[in-house]
Design a protein around this motif. Structure first.
Motif, PDB file in Angstrom:
ATOM      1  N   THR A 153       0.824  -1.203   0.000  1.00  0.00           N
ATOM      2  CA  THR A 153       0.000   0.000   0.000  1.00  0.00           C
ATOM      3  C   THR A 153       0.861   1.257   0.000  1.00  0.00           C
ATOM      4  O   THR A 153       1.867   1.339   0.696  1.00  0.00           O
ATOM      5  N   ASN A 154       0.440   2.216  -0.787  1.00  0.00           N
ATOM      6  CA  ASN A 154       1.094   3.515  -0.843  1.00  0.00           C
ATOM      7  C   ASN A 154       0.806   4.280   0.455  1.00  0.00           C
ATOM      8  O   ASN A 154      -0.173   4.002   1.150  1.00  0.00           O
ATOM      9  N   THR A 155       1.645   5.226   0.764  1.00  0.00           N
ATOM     10  CA  THR A 155       1.410   6.037   1.964  1.00  0.00           C
ATOM     11  C   THR A 155       0.164   6.897   1.822  1.00  0.00           C
ATOM     12  O   THR A 155      -0.340   7.438   2.806  1.00  0.00           O
ATOM     13  N   THR A 156      -0.360   7.023   0.597  1.00  0.00           N
ATOM     14  CA  THR A 156      -1.578   7.807   0.374  1.00  0.00           C
ATOM     15  C   THR A 156      -2.832   7.044   0.758  1.00  0.00           C
ATOM     16  O   THR A 156      -3.908   7.616   0.842  1.00  0.00           O
ATOM     17  N   VAL A 157      -2.709   5.745   0.999  1.00  0.00           N
ATOM     18  CA  VAL A 157      -3.889   4.918   1.217  1.00  0.00           C
ATOM     19  C   VAL A 157      -4.451   5.145   2.611  1.00  0.00           C
ATOM     20  O   VAL A 157      -3.743   5.581   3.524  1.00  0.00           O
ATOM     21  N   SER A 158      -5.733   4.845   2.771  1.00  0.00           N
ATOM     22  CA  SER A 158      -6.383   4.917   4.087  1.00  0.00           C
ATOM     23  C   SER A 158      -5.596   4.099   5.100  1.00  0.00           C
ATOM     24  O   SER A 158      -5.089   3.021   4.804  1.00  0.00           O
ATOM     25  N   SER A 159      -5.510   4.611   6.309  1.00  0.00           N
ATOM     26  CA  SER A 159      -4.757   3.919   7.355  1.00  0.00           C
ATOM     27  C   SER A 159      -5.318   2.530   7.612  1.00  0.00           C
ATOM     28  O   SER A 159      -4.592   1.621   8.015  1.00  0.00           O
ATOM     29  N   ASN A 160      -6.611   2.340   7.374  1.00  0.00           N
ATOM     30  CA  ASN A 160      -7.198   1.018   7.597  1.00  0.00           C
ATOM     31  C   ASN A 160      -6.635  -0.009   6.623  1.00  0.00           C
ATOM     32  O   ASN A 160      -6.390  -1.155   6.997  1.00  0.00           O
ATOM     33  N   TYR A 161      -6.437   0.381   5.356  1.00  0.00           N
ATOM     34  CA  TYR A 161      -5.790  -0.522   4.402  1.00  0.00           C
ATOM     35  C   TYR A 161      -4.328  -0.723   4.762  1.00  0.00           C
ATOM     36  O   TYR A 161      -3.797  -1.837   4.662  1.00  0.00           O
ATOM     37  N   ARG A 162      -3.665   0.343   5.149  1.00  0.00           N
ATOM     38  CA  ARG A 162      -2.256   0.220   5.537  1.00  0.00           C
ATOM     39  C   ARG A 162      -2.107  -0.758   6.695  1.00  0.00           C
ATOM     40  O   ARG A 162      -1.175  -1.574   6.735  1.00  0.00           O
ATOM     41  N   ASP A 163      -3.005  -0.681   7.649  1.00  0.00           N
ATOM     42  CA  ASP A 163      -2.939  -1.589   8.789  1.00  0.00           C
ATOM     43  C   ASP A 163      -3.106  -3.043   8.352  1.00  0.00           C
ATOM     44  O   ASP A 163      -2.441  -3.940   8.881  1.00  0.00           O
ATOM     45  N   LEU A 164      -3.982  -3.295   7.381  1.00  0.00           N
ATOM     46  CA  LEU A 164      -4.149  -4.655   6.873  1.00  0.00           C
ATOM     47  C   LEU A 164      -2.876  -5.123   6.172  1.00  0.00           C
ATOM     48  O   LEU A 164      -2.461  -6.277   6.329  1.00  0.00           O
TER      49      LEU A 164
END
Length: 574
Positions: A153-164
């Motif tokens: 995931t890019n740093t632009t993505v929602s934190s919820n996706y980043r956490d996954l």
């Protein structure tokens, strides 16, 4: 407004924060929001959302939600119940508990009377296009290809996706909660339809093909439960419609094997009662056979290790021989203009921008740099290298025809395409569109291939290898896919591989053939290669480490379920 129901519970989101103590630079406060009807009746399970934080939770048995450590300022709260949505602003005063009461109209659940069974089934098909199911933010993004070695995931993505992606998994993650709710909403609709069909007299209702429609609903329910058992491991097993007493929540079965048993029973019934063939966007005998074979393959591996299911999978896949073929050209699999004559796709989810609320967001969340609106997914370098015989050099030289379909090696600006040698600017592609026209939210048409013959061939090879080792039949199944990819027999698998080497070759082939279709993590889990794959990724990408723990091959049971039904058992480790 799209109303969501949790089981028969009214599903409401509420916004929570985290509590800080003492003096910190940011001035924060807490808020308690109480949701009541206009006659002061407590509303359990209302969806409460606060903006701009975009945090959602549900009201408890007192009709309350708490949000803690909100920064000083003005917020918007959105409260949703069936039949009513309220938007209201509130101000957080720092250093204190702020109180807010929201009054909603009496909750009204509208049901068609009598039930229109065909409308219900069409609604379930439409639900498969939800962003928590199979749209661009769906299964392939939140599960299949992130968190492993295809995309990050890019740093632009929602934190919820980043956490996954980083395996920072919590029961309160909004995606984990939303995916659970969407699946159960749809399952309950299927159960409601099944109860209706069970209750009717076929003689008095000759216009209703009871067995056919029951088969269609059971196929769809099996598909949804197959998702849930892979995602959550021990989902609750619900086979009834919307007559659940929320004041006395029942104790539901939570057992992996019993969920799989229901999936198998549903698909066996579907095979016996569905149409033999038809449009690939509707359930059919072939779709039920292919899905049941995939279910058996997953059961044969980790965590169930029911190895007798390999042979059962082969028996299901054998039924598909002669009915499907690989498309001569890889790109034709994904060509919307080829959807009627597509010989490879067994079951698809068709997105159409011509129908209200049925257009896709592929190209919105990810796609070519400069064309995708949000640019959420980045390609993992080791994945890209699989398309080449050696290092990636320029000018590009790969004989694998899948590369140009799956990878955008260009950027787009004002409709102009510019090739780039900076691989960090390459992006996932696959579901192509005319780059001269802008991407439109909910405005793309394409068919998502949920089941296709290339997937089946590679699973035949996996099952055959598991039973008998790398036999000629196993080699031929893989080589059929490779000959299509390279346009020649010169790139067939090396002879003489042992069983483990052959499995590695299959998994690599599945990675490059089926990327962005949501299969990779399932493949790695059932073959017990998830942890080693993540360790290799972490070694190659020390600045983008995934914090995987051994219990995180499944998600936690969502907190909304625990809140609404305290009989629910949380997965180990969470």
């Amino acid at each position: 407004m799209k109303n969501r129901f949790f089981f028969l519970f009214v599903f409401v989101f509420a916004v929570f924060g985290c509590k800080n103590d003492d003096d910190i630079q940011v001035r924060t406060g807490d808020i308690k929001i109480t949701v009541l009807t206009e006659n002061n009746t407590i509303v359990l399970g209302a969806i409460v959302k606060i903006l701009p934080n975009d945090i959602e939770k549900i009201t408890n048995e007192n009709g309350e939600v708490f949000f803690e450590d909100l920064s000083e300022g003005t917020y918007t709260v959105i409260v949703s119940v069936p039949g009513d949505t309220i938007n209201e602003e509130f101000v957080i005063e720092p250093g204190q508990l702020n109180l807010l009461t929201i009054l909603v109209d009496g909750i009204v659940v509208i049901e068609p009377d009598p039930l229109d069974i065909n409308f219900l089934i069409n609604t379930i098909y439409a639900r498969l296009k939800d962003d928590t199911l199979f749209d661009s933010g769906g299964y392939s993004m939140y599960w299949g290809d992130i968190g492993v070695d295809v995309v990050s995931t890019n740093t632009t993505v929602s934190s919820n996706y980043r956490d996954l992606d980083k395996f920072e998994l919590t029961p309160t993650n909004s995606i984990i909660n939303d995916v659970w709710v969407s699946h159960y909403e749809t399952i309950i609709e299927a159960n409601t339809g099944l109860e209706f069909l069970e209750s009717i007299d076929p003689i008095s209702n000759p216009e209703i093909d009871k067995e056919l429609l029951t088969g269609e609903l059971r196929f769809l329910r099996a598909l949804l439960y197959f998702n849930l058992v892979k995602l959550y491991g021990n989902p609750v097993l619900i086979t009834s419609g919307n007559n659940i007493d929320i004041s006395n929540p029942p104790i539901f079965i939570q057992d992996t094997e019993q969920v799989y048993d229901l999936v198998v029973e549903d698909l066996q019934y579907a095979q016996d009662n569905l149409v033999v063939s038809g449009p690939n966007n509707r359930a059919s005998v072939a779709a039920a056979q292919a899905l049941l074979g995939k279910v058996y393959i997953q059961m044969a591996g980790f965590p169930l290790f029911q190895t007798d299911k390999y042979q059962k999978a082969l028996e299901e896949f054998e039924k598909l021989r002669g009915g499907f073929n690989l498309e001569p050209n890889y790109e034709d699999v994904f060509d919307v203009s080829n959807e009627v004559n597509n010989s490879e796709v067994i079951f698809s989810i068709d997105f159409s921008a011509d129908n209200p609320n049925e257009g896709s967001n592929y190209g919105v969340l990810w796609g070519p740099l400069g064309l995708a609106i949000e640019d959420n997914l980045l390609l993992v370098p080791s994945f890209l290298e699989n398309y080449f015989e050696g290092p990636i050099d320029f000018p590009l030289n790969t004989n694998d025809q899948r590369f140009n379909q799956n990878i955008a090696t260009f950027t787009v600006q004002n409709g102009m395409v510019t090739n780039t040698e900076d691989i960090t600017d390459w992006r996932p592609y696959k579901f192509k569109k005319d780059v001269s026209s802008p991407v439109i939210r909910n405005g793309e048409s394409f068919d998502f291939p949920y089941l296709r013959y290339a997937d089946i061939l590679l699973l035949i090879a996996e099952a055959e290898n598991a039973i008998n080792g790398p036999t000629p039949a196993a080699y031929e199944a893989v080589n059929m896919v490779r000959r299509r990819a390279f346009g020649t027999a010169d790139y067939e698998l090396t002879e003489g591989l042992n069983q483990e080497e052959f499995l590695e070759a299959i998994l690599k082939e599945r990675q490059v053939e089926l990327c962005f279709e949501g299969h990779r993590k399932d493949d790695l889990i059932r073959t017990q290669k998830l942890e080693s794959t993540i360790n290799s990724f972490n070694n190659d990408n020390p600045g983008d480490v995934k914090d995987f723990q051994s219990h995180e091959f499944i998600w936690p049971i969502p907190q909304i379920e625990i809140n609404l039904n305290p009989n629910t058992i949380q997965n180990p480790g969470y």
